[in-house]
Design a protein around this motif. Sequence first.
Motif, PDB file in Angstrom:
ATOM      1  N   THR A  30       4.342   9.293  20.068  1.00  0.00           N
ATOM      2  CA  THR A  30       3.256   9.963  20.550  1.00  0.00           C
ATOM      3  C   THR A  30       3.606  10.856  21.642  1.00  0.00           C
ATOM      4  N   ASP A  31       2.507  11.580  22.143  1.00  0.00           N
ATOM      5  CA  ASP A  31       2.800  12.614  23.278  1.00  0.00           C
ATOM      6  C   ASP A  31       2.651  11.739  24.508  1.00  0.00           C
ATOM      7  N   GLU A  32       2.238  10.343  24.519  1.00  0.00           N
ATOM      8  CA  GLU A  32       2.454   9.743  25.675  1.00  0.00           C
ATOM      9  C   GLU A  32       3.402   8.843  25.934  1.00  0.00           C
ATOM     10  N   GLY A  33       4.461   8.968  25.036  1.00  0.00           N
ATOM     11  CA  GLY A  33       5.686   8.168  24.942  1.00  0.00           C
ATOM     12  C   GLY A  33       5.716   6.907  24.291  1.00  0.00           C
ATOM     13  N   ILE A  34       4.572   6.439  23.854  1.00  0.00           N
ATOM     14  CA  ILE A  34       4.416   5.189  23.117  1.00  0.00           C
ATOM     15  C   ILE A  34       5.150   5.312  21.738  1.00  0.00           C
ATOM     16  N   VAL A  35       5.954   4.483  21.252  1.00  0.00           N
ATOM     17  CA  VAL A  35       6.402   4.514  19.972  1.00  0.00           C
ATOM     18  C   VAL A  35       6.048   3.381  19.112  1.00  0.00           C
ATOM     19  N   GLY A  36       5.716   3.553  18.152  1.00  0.00           N
ATOM     20  CA  GLY A  36       5.174   2.482  17.135  1.00  0.00           C
ATOM     21  C   GLY A  36       6.206   2.249  16.210  1.00  0.00           C
ATOM     22  N   THR A  37       6.638   1.023  15.319  1.00  0.00           N
ATOM     23  CA  THR A  37       7.475   0.520  14.706  1.00  0.00           C
ATOM     24  C   THR A  37       7.053   0.046  13.420  1.00  0.00           C
ATOM     25  N   GLY A  38       7.254   0.288  12.114  1.00  0.00           N
ATOM     26  CA  GLY A  38       6.792  -0.426  11.199  1.00  0.00           C
ATOM     27  C   GLY A  38       7.669  -0.545  10.092  1.00  0.00           C
ATOM     28  N   GLU A  39       7.667  -1.707   9.270  1.00  0.00           N
ATOM     29  CA  GLU A  39       8.513  -2.217   8.252  1.00  0.00           C
ATOM     30  C   GLU A  39       7.728  -2.270   7.032  1.00  0.00           C
ATOM     31  N   CYS A  40       8.669  -1.440   5.938  1.00  0.00           N
ATOM     32  CA  CYS A  40       8.224  -1.615   4.532  1.00  0.00           C
ATOM     33  C   CYS A  40       9.162  -2.026   3.715  1.00  0.00           C
ATOM     34  N   ASN A  41       8.828  -2.377   2.267  1.00  0.00           N
ATOM     35  CA  ASN A  41       9.662  -2.667   1.312  1.00  0.00           C
ATOM     36  C   ASN A  41      10.552  -1.070   0.747  1.00  0.00           C
ATOM     37  N   SER A  42      11.508  -1.385   0.564  1.00  0.00           N
ATOM     38  CA  SER A  42      12.231  -0.200  -0.302  1.00  0.00           C
ATOM     39  C   SER A  42      12.419  -0.004  -1.686  1.00  0.00           C
ATOM     40  N   ALA A  43      11.636  -0.671  -2.397  1.00  0.00           N
ATOM     41  CA  ALA A  43      11.490  -0.769  -3.716  1.00  0.00           C
ATOM     42  C   ALA A  43      12.572  -1.301  -4.301  1.00  0.00           C
ATOM     43  N   GLY A  44      13.210  -2.412  -3.904  1.00  0.00           N
ATOM     44  CA  GLY A  44      14.384  -3.182  -4.364  1.00  0.00           C
ATOM     45  C   GLY A  44      15.795  -2.294  -4.321  1.00  0.00           C
ATOM     46  N   ALA A  45      16.670  -3.221  -4.663  1.00  0.00           N
ATOM     47  CA  ALA A  45      17.965  -2.750  -4.386  1.00  0.00           C
ATOM     48  C   ALA A  45      18.604  -1.731  -5.204  1.00  0.00           C
ATOM     49  N   SER A  46      18.259  -0.385  -4.944  1.00  0.00           N
ATOM     50  CA  SER A  46      18.856   0.677  -6.017  1.00  0.00           C
ATOM     51  C   SER A  46      18.665   1.837  -5.068  1.00  0.00           C
ATOM     52  N   ALA A  47      18.982   3.026  -5.723  1.00  0.00           N
ATOM     53  CA  ALA A  47      18.819   4.211  -4.998  1.00  0.00           C
ATOM     54  C   ALA A  47      17.106   4.476  -4.407  1.00  0.00           C
ATOM     55  N   SER A  48      16.428   3.819  -5.064  1.00  0.00           N
ATOM     56  CA  SER A  48      14.950   4.009  -4.674  1.00  0.00           C
ATOM     57  C   SER A  48      14.944   3.591  -3.202  1.00  0.00           C
ATOM     58  N   GLY A  49      15.715   2.791  -2.863  1.00  0.00           N
ATOM     59  CA  GLY A  49      15.619   2.556  -1.237  1.00  0.00           C
ATOM     60  C   GLY A  49      15.500   3.555  -0.406  1.00  0.00           C
ATOM     61  N   PHE A  50      15.985   4.965  -0.539  1.00  0.00           N
ATOM     62  CA  PHE A  50      16.023   5.949  -0.135  1.00  0.00           C
ATOM     63  C   PHE A  50      14.747   6.845  -0.276  1.00  0.00           C
ATOM     64  N   ALA A  51      14.033   6.312  -1.377  1.00  0.00           N
ATOM     65  CA  ALA A  51      12.932   7.193  -1.802  1.00  0.00           C
ATOM     66  C   ALA A  51      11.753   6.901  -0.854  1.00  0.00           C
ATOM     67  N   THR A  52      11.777   5.665  -0.381  1.00  0.00           N
ATOM     68  CA  THR A  52      10.545   5.271   0.541  1.00  0.00           C
ATOM     69  C   THR A  52      10.818   6.048   1.506  1.00  0.00           C
ATOM     70  N   LYS A  53      11.973   6.263   2.383  1.00  0.00           N
ATOM     71  CA  LYS A  53      12.335   6.982   3.291  1.00  0.00           C
ATOM     72  C   LYS A  53      11.954   8.368   3.205  1.00  0.00           C
ATOM     73  N   GLU A  54      12.211   8.981   2.241  1.00  0.00           N
ATOM     74  CA  GLU A  54      11.958  10.304   1.781  1.00  0.00           C
ATOM     75  C   GLU A  54      10.499  10.502   1.759  1.00  0.00           C
ATOM     76  N   ALA A  55       9.579   9.354   1.421  1.00  0.00           N
ATOM     77  CA  ALA A  55       8.176   9.440   1.008  1.00  0.00           C
ATOM     78  C   ALA A  55       7.695   9.554   2.526  1.00  0.00           C
TER      79      ALA A  55
END
Length: 265
Positions: A30-55
Amino acid sequence: MKIVDVQACVIGRPEPHSGGSVWTFVRVYTDEGIVGTGECNSAGASASGFATKEAVLALKRHLIGKDPYDVGPLYETLRRSGRYGGTSGPPIIFAITGIENALYDIIGKALGVPVYKLLGGRYRHEIRLYADCHAGETDEPAAYAEKALQVIDEGYGAVKFDVDQTGVGKLDTHNWTASAKEMTHIVKLVQTIRQAIGFEIDLAIDCHGQFDVPSAITFCRAVEELRLLWVEEPVPAENTDALAQVKASTSTVICTGENHYTRFE
């Protein structure tokens, strides 16, 4: 306060047989310097792990310049942005989940309160944990019991084991009816674990949706006296009618939900 950037990274190895330990983390700036962190599933142990990041990165354009306090409207904007492109299922719904987590983190930090105060308050001071043991070193019942005892020594009061990879499908990979031999082995696994740990420790069993209805009912009835914490997804999660049949046939607790997405499902 306005959102100025959204980033994501993948932790773990998105490779087959990595145990599913692949996670995507989201950062909303944010423009006030506050940073939010979130965690999410990566669609299993496969190349789709990077699909979540790209999404996550693809959804950034809907967030820049917006007020992070508007969690509900922003969530719906993201969900509705591609309803015909999969925004109600993985990996996109995983990305939206991570973003939503991060937005709540920003609000909690801005207000100086823990996020649970934003979501209705705290119900308990501590939560119980179970150890997901997966399997023994071998498929023998004694190996499962040994793994359970090792984990209990670490302080856990509940354990969970998988039984779907202990023989089911070896006779016919496309038929999910467990043979008499397979079912006998699976039930023996659970009986041996329970005998080893007693009834002071809770025991849950995961089937990963690998049984058909007759096999699931047979199994759940066979372990009723073992008083399991739950049997998880004995049939494919998307077949809710089948799941209802299993539930109605046994006193064993049935657990499901991790493959259902959004409040609508």
